[in-house]
Write an enzyme that holds these catalytic residues in place. Sequence first.
Site, short mmCIF file in Angstrom:
data_model
loop_
_atom_site.label_atom_id
_atom_site.label_comp_id
_atom_site.label_asym_id
_atom_site.label_seq_id
_atom_site.Cartn_x
_atom_site.Cartn_y
_atom_site.Cartn_z
N LYS A 125 0.80 -1.23 0.00
CA LYS A 125 0.00 0.00 0.00
C LYS A 125 0.84 1.28 0.00
CE LYS A 125 -3.61 -0.93 -0.60
NZ LYS A 125 -3.98 -1.54 -1.91
N GLY A 127 2.43 2.45 -2.74
CA GLY A 127 2.39 3.08 -4.06
C GLY A 127 3.26 2.29 -5.03
N SER A 214 -5.03 2.39 4.75
CA SER A 214 -5.17 1.89 3.38
C SER A 214 -5.25 0.36 3.36
CB SER A 214 -3.97 2.37 2.55
OG SER A 214 -3.95 1.76 1.30
N GLY A 332 -6.17 4.10 -4.85
CA GLY A 332 -6.75 5.41 -4.61
C GLY A 332 -8.19 5.29 -4.15
N ARG A 333 -8.45 4.28 -3.35
CA ARG A 333 -9.81 4.10 -2.79
C ARG A 333 -10.06 5.15 -1.71
NH1 ARG A 333 -8.11 -1.55 -1.67
NH2 ARG A 333 -9.16 -2.95 -3.11
N PRO A 334 -11.32 5.56 -1.55
CA PRO A 334 -11.61 6.43 -0.40
C PRO A 334 -11.46 5.62 0.89
CG PRO A 334 -13.60 5.99 -1.72
CD PRO A 334 -12.47 5.30 -2.41
N1 LIG Z 1 -0.89 7.49 -9.43
C1 LIG Z 1 -1.54 6.78 -8.50
N2 LIG Z 1 -2.78 6.31 -8.74
C2 LIG Z 1 -3.42 5.61 -7.78
N3 LIG Z 1 -2.91 5.30 -6.58
C3 LIG Z 1 -1.68 5.76 -6.31
C4 LIG Z 1 -0.94 6.51 -7.24
N4 LIG Z 1 0.23 6.83 -6.69
C5 LIG Z 1 0.24 6.32 -5.47
N5 LIG Z 1 -0.91 5.67 -5.23
C6 LIG Z 1 -1.23 5.01 -3.98
O1 LIG Z 1 -0.92 3.64 -4.11
C7 LIG Z 1 -1.62 2.99 -3.07
C8 LIG Z 1 -1.63 1.51 -3.32
O2 LIG Z 1 -0.32 1.06 -3.09
P1 LIG Z 1 0.29 -0.24 -3.74
O3 LIG Z 1 0.17 -0.16 -5.22
O4 LIG Z 1 1.64 -0.41 -3.20
O5 LIG Z 1 -0.71 -1.35 -3.19
S1 LIG Z 1 -0.45 -2.92 -3.15
O6 LIG Z 1 0.40 -3.20 -2.00
O7 LIG Z 1 0.14 -3.33 -4.41
O8 LIG Z 1 -1.81 -3.48 -2.95
C9 LIG Z 1 -2.99 3.64 -3.08
O9 LIG Z 1 -3.51 3.56 -1.78
P2 LIG Z 1 -5.03 3.94 -1.45
O10 LIG Z 1 -5.18 5.41 -1.73
O11 LIG Z 1 -5.21 3.65 -0.02
O12 LIG Z 1 -5.90 3.10 -2.32
C10 LIG Z 1 -2.68 5.07 -3.54
O13 LIG Z 1 -2.78 6.02 -2.53
#
Ligand SMILES: Nc1ncnc2c1ncn2[C@@H]1O[C@H](COP(=O)(O)OS(=O)(=O)O)[C@@H](OP(=O)(O)O)[C@H]1O
EC number: 2.8.2.-
Length: 368
Positions: A125, A127, A214, A332-334
């Site tokens: 989570k 990124g 997250s 990018g979930r709420p």
């Molecule tokens: N460009 C872009 N678009 C969408 N989301 C973005 C982006 N950059 C960073 N993030 C953040 O990435 C979070 C998810 O992290 P991961 O990809 O490492 O998740 S996972 O471990 O593979 O499940 C995800 O977490 P959440 O916001 O909690 O859904 C995002 O905040």
Amino acid sequence: MGCWTTSFNFGHLKAHSKVSFYFTMILIFTYLFYCLTGYCDSMPSPLYVHQSFKTKLYSLEGKKLQPDAHLNISIDREVPASDPKDLEDETLQRGLDYNTYNNLSVSNNFGTKEFPQTIIIGVKKGGTRALLEFLRVHPDVRAVGAEPHFFDRLYENGLQWYRNLMPRTLEGQITIEKTPSYFITHEAPHRVFSMSRATKLIVVVRDPVTRAVSDYTQTLTKNPSLPTFQNLVFKNSSTGLIDTSWSAVRIGIYAKHLENWLRYFPLSQFLFVSGEKLVTDPAGEMGRVQDFLGLKRVVTNKHFYFNQTKGFPCLKKPEGSNRPRCLGKSKGRPHPHIPSEVLHRLREFYKPFNLKFYQMTGQDFGWD
Ligand SMILES: Nc1ncnc2c1ncn2[C@@H]1O[C@H](COP(=O)(O)OS(=O)(=O)O)[C@@H](OP(=O)(O)O)[C@H]1O
């Protein structure tokens, strides 16, 4: 073909027999042609062992493997870059099914399959998907789309199996994979070290409090009857004692996990990417990543646009497409509302670990 016909007497054959003979010959020649040009690679065949194999192979015990070691995998195909419908395909997080890869894969015979020279080892989570997708825009980067989970769950499949998952690379291209759970897997540093002590390690870190929320949000999506965050985060809510056995909390103690990795790899082989900056300044963070990997700074500001609806930076032209694309719905979930006193308590809990992490990495991530 004329010289072939002269050596056979077709007089007694009916017209349609001749047609099927010619058709069969065409098929055989086409097949031979494709084999000569290397495309038979997509047919089931013994695992291809590269002559130009640059990295030594070691077994689980660290013994060097012989190139002719018995191989169980019979198909050499390329892993699909990613699910075209959703950039954050996490199919393999639920257990890697080699046949799934196999059915979806496209093979070509250009280049060789190499062990990854770079691995995005964490954090969950943080990124990590965004970073991988941004990196894939670079022409000198080839990446496995899904998470292989080799160094945590599937190590017994062996290094040959792992290497076979990798996309083919040409001279000068680097192979990358990402599996965020490696960062918290006790055995992972030693296993990666056994593959290659020169492996470059990228860790995308994010404020551990937001990261925990997250993580919780993701579990809640899969299991809506999950207890509340505050019910899970405290061992004892009246004393405010944090439950460090809850993985959503434990993963965020970055200093502890990093210590384990530093037993095998020097700090110079790590790059710590700020998950926050990856959102606010993707091009700036990508500049650091490209420098660390010794790549030309190809991925720049012009590759990104901020999508207002999504609330995140998205790619103008992701790898293999000319259309702008954002990450999937699960990125990018709420987040659900968590009472501020709960977040405050958790922030207090992380403070000393964060400080230690800043000292260890020489970077202040500004979470406190
Ligand atoms: N460009 C872009 N678009 C969408 N989301 C973005 C982006 N950059 C960073 N993030 C953040 O990435 C979070 C998810 O992290 P991961 O990809 O490492 O998740 S996972 O471990 O593979 O499940 C995800 O977490 P959440 O916001 O909690 O859904 C995002 O905040």
